[in-house]
Design an enzyme around this catalytic site. Structure first.
Site, PDB file in Angstrom:
ATOM      1  CG  ASP A 310      -9.806   2.455   5.105  1.00 20.30           C
ATOM      2  OD1 ASP A 310      -8.586   2.650   4.949  1.00 20.30           O
ATOM      3  OD2 ASP A 310     -10.256   1.385   5.545  1.00 20.30           O
ATOM      4  CD  GLU A 515      -6.858  -3.261   3.535  1.00 20.73           C
ATOM      5  OE1 GLU A 515      -7.868  -2.830   2.953  1.00 20.73           O
ATOM      6  OE2 GLU A 515      -5.891  -2.530   3.835  1.00 20.73           O
TER       7      GLU A 515
END
Length: 643
Positions: A310, A515
């Protein structure tokens, strides 16, 4: 009649041989499209230096890249992070020109290995102005329609290709077990079986692999498809208290029974890449988990695509991030990560990885495994044959057929939670030919709120951020021309009582987030939403409340005063789909993909738990039948309760 495809391939191979002879250059098997992919990979890797191999393992953000940097460091991949665009409201030609510029840097290197460009296309090509924005995954989970997901995947692939991009960081196949998690809207469901079914979106993004295709190998059908990315491996939806990037504390059986199954399906469907989660499993950072990445994913499950980190995933191995970057590089690469989303510190990454290889902390066999997987995806994508993008695909962006598909998805995603109080006639579907109706709420005429996070910018934002139809606009275009639609974002009691409204539609919900920014311990509707509900629904006017949220939120205090309640999730750019169902042109069919709690004190709470006492259970959803469009639009439809 001879096989035309074979003739073309043979002619191409003959041309390569002749050209090499004329130019005095060596014939290279890796440039020959008639050779097997495995042969091409082996031939190319024999020619590569360590620097060239390390370059392939890097993915850097476009903001720090130039064609010269791409050339000098042999950069294997570039990406656009959330909101990272060539220019505000950039049309497809600007994206294509930017990508071709970087690609010229790649193919001007000694071996001419093309780079692969990636982007977060999580509900359509969502960074790009004028793209079709589909409902977020939680809404698609409510449809229970894998075939619809597949069609959305195919449309998304075309819109991503319209901007010259061959690689999408989608789908997210997390199983959200706690709505307090800020990424819950990226999850199809709390039920892994629903998530597994919706992995058919991969078949849309990449195309259907042939029946005899070797399981575990990446597959991309052609120029209208993209390489997909299943994320985030594994357990990201089960972190403690729903905190993003936190620890998922669960035994092995729980991890494999709940969070792992969708990966089996993704691999079986030919997914090209898999992204590692920021989260940990029982205290072990997933970016360092060699047992699961190499032992399970690569060795046991036979995944042959590449594993990608990521964004700054290696940095976050340590606390604070980047505290010991050399250790992080060693731990991540040795765990089995093949491509590293650096995305800015490419010089530091090259220095660290070179040092670690030359001093035998990381073996050449580990480097070769990573590069082989990356090259495999590039060859399968056809990047070596056609590295440059033309403008012929640009007309796919935001086209009418895709917007109609998104509108269909919105209709099917809506979940009817309440339709009338006990003893009263149901409120929905609404009559189109009422005299005067009120539309209220902060989310009724705000396209940015309607789309949510990961839209144009990473966190999303308020306002007319891209092309689309707001719910208010959709209502106005749906009702009879004689019906007066009055919009007041947060009306007071006096305003309501002084007007003769037939009914009110209140559209409220959450503000956009993504997020960690979306982590919430209280899960409340954004102000002034609650007061708008209380004022409008507390009056004598019949009211339907439409919730624009990325997850279940606190609604129990208001349910008694609400006549009809609709979960619309984050519907995206096509608000007309909401009006289609409110007014009965189509019936409500959606089912809850997640348990709707009574209070946050119950969380986490999932179907099957001993303490399961929801406001609305997983799978709940009232249904209505569509009206006969030839009949009287003022008549009420037929209502069927979920059983």
């Amino acid at each position: 009649m001879p096989n035309l495809g074979l003739v073309v391939k043979l002619c191409g191979a003959l041309f390569l041989v002749c050209f090499a002879a004329i130019a005095g250059a060596e014939y290279a098997k890796y440039r020959d499209p008639t050779q097997a992919v495995s042969v091409r990979i082996s031939d190319l890797m024999k020619r590569m230096t360590l620097a060239e191999k390390i370059g392939q393992m890097m993915q850097i953000d476009r903001k720090v890249a130039t064609p010269q940097i791409v050339k000098d460091y042999f950069i294997g991949s570039l990406l656009s992070g959330g909101g990272s665009v060539p220019a505000p409201q950039a049309p497809p030609r600007e994206w294509i020109n930017m990508i071709n510029g970087f690609q010229r840097g790649s193919i001007s290197t000694r071996l001419g290995i093309p780079m692969i460009y990636g982007i977060d296309a999580v509900h359509g090509n969502n960074n790009v102005f004028n793209a079709t924005i589909f409902p977020h995954n939680i809404g698609l989970g409510a449809t229970r329609d894998p075939a619809l997901a597949k069609r959305i995947g195919a449309a998304t692939a075309l819109e991503v290709r319209a901007t010259g991009i061959p690689y999408a960081f989608a789908p997210c196949i997390a199983v959200c077990r706690d709505p307090r998690w800020g990424r819950c809207f990226e999850s199809y469901s709390e039920d892994h079986r629903i998530v597994q079914n919706m992995t058919d979106i991969i078949l849309g993004l990449q195309g259907d692999a042939p029946q005899n295709y070797t399981k575990g190998f990446p597959y991309v059908a052609g120029k209208n498809n993209v390489a997909a990315c299943a994320k985030h491996f594994v357990g990201d939806g089960g972190t403690q208290n729903g905190i993003n990037e936190n620890d998922t504390i669960i035994d092995r059986n729980g991890l494999f029974d709940i969070h792992m199954p969708a990966y089996y399906d993704a691999i079986a469907k030919g997914v090209s890449t898999i992204m590692i989660s920021y989260s940990s499993w029982n205290g072990v950072k997933m970016h360092t988990n060699r047992e699961l990445i190499t032992g399970l994913l690569k060795n046991k499950l036979g995944f042959k695509g590449f594993v990608i980190s990521d964004w700054e995933g290696l940095d976050r191995i340590t606390t604070p991030p980047g505290a010991n970057y050399t250790y992080s590089v060693e731990a991540g690469i040795n765990a089995g990560i093949d491509m590293v989303m650096v995305p800015k510190k490419y010089v530091e990454f090259v220095g660290n990885l070179t040092f670690l290889v030359k001093n035998n902390f990381i073996s050449m066999s580990r480097i070769d495994d990573a590069v082989r997987r990356i090259l495999r995806v590039k060859f399968i994508l056809g990047l070596f044959e056609k590295p440059m993008v033309d403008h012929s695909v640009a007309n796919h962006l935001g086209k009418k057929e895709h917007r109609e598909l998104a509108r269909e998805a919105v209709r099917k995603s809506l979940v009817l939670l309440k339709n009338g109080n006990s003893g009263d006639a149901p409120l929905l579907p609404l009559p189109k030919n009422a005299g005067k109706v009120l539309v209220a709420g902060s989310h009724a005429h705000n396209l940015g709120y309607q789309c949510g996070g990961w839209t144009i910018e990473w966190y999303g934002r308020s306002g007319r951020i891209t092309a689309g139809t707001t719910i208010l606009e959709a209502i106005r275009s749906t009702v009879d021309p004689s019906t007066e639609v009055v919009f007041s974002e947060n009306p007071n009691s006096e305003f309501i009582s002084s007007n003769d409204f037939a009914y009110a539609i209140v559209v409220v919900g959450e503000h956009p987030y993504a997020e960690t920014y979306g982590d919430s311990l209280n899960l409340t509707i954004a102000a002034p939403g609650p007061s708008t509900i209380e004022t409008v629904c507390g009056s004598s006017v019949k009211c339907v409340v439409v919730l624009i949220t990325g997850r279940p939120v606190v609604v129990e205090p208001y349910v008694a005063s609400i006549d009809a309640l609709v979960a619309a999730w984050l519907p995206g750019s096509e608000g007309q789909g909401v009006a289609d169902v409110l007014f009965g042109d189509y019936g409500f069919t959606g089912k809850l993909p997640s348990t709707w709690f009574r209070s946050v004190e119950q969380l986490p709470m999932n179907a099957g738990d001993a303490h399961y006492d929801p406001l609305f259970p997983l799978g709940f959803g009232l249904t209505t039948e569509s009206r006969n469009k030839e009949g009287d639009e003022g008549e009420e439809g037929i209502w069927i309760s979920y059983k």
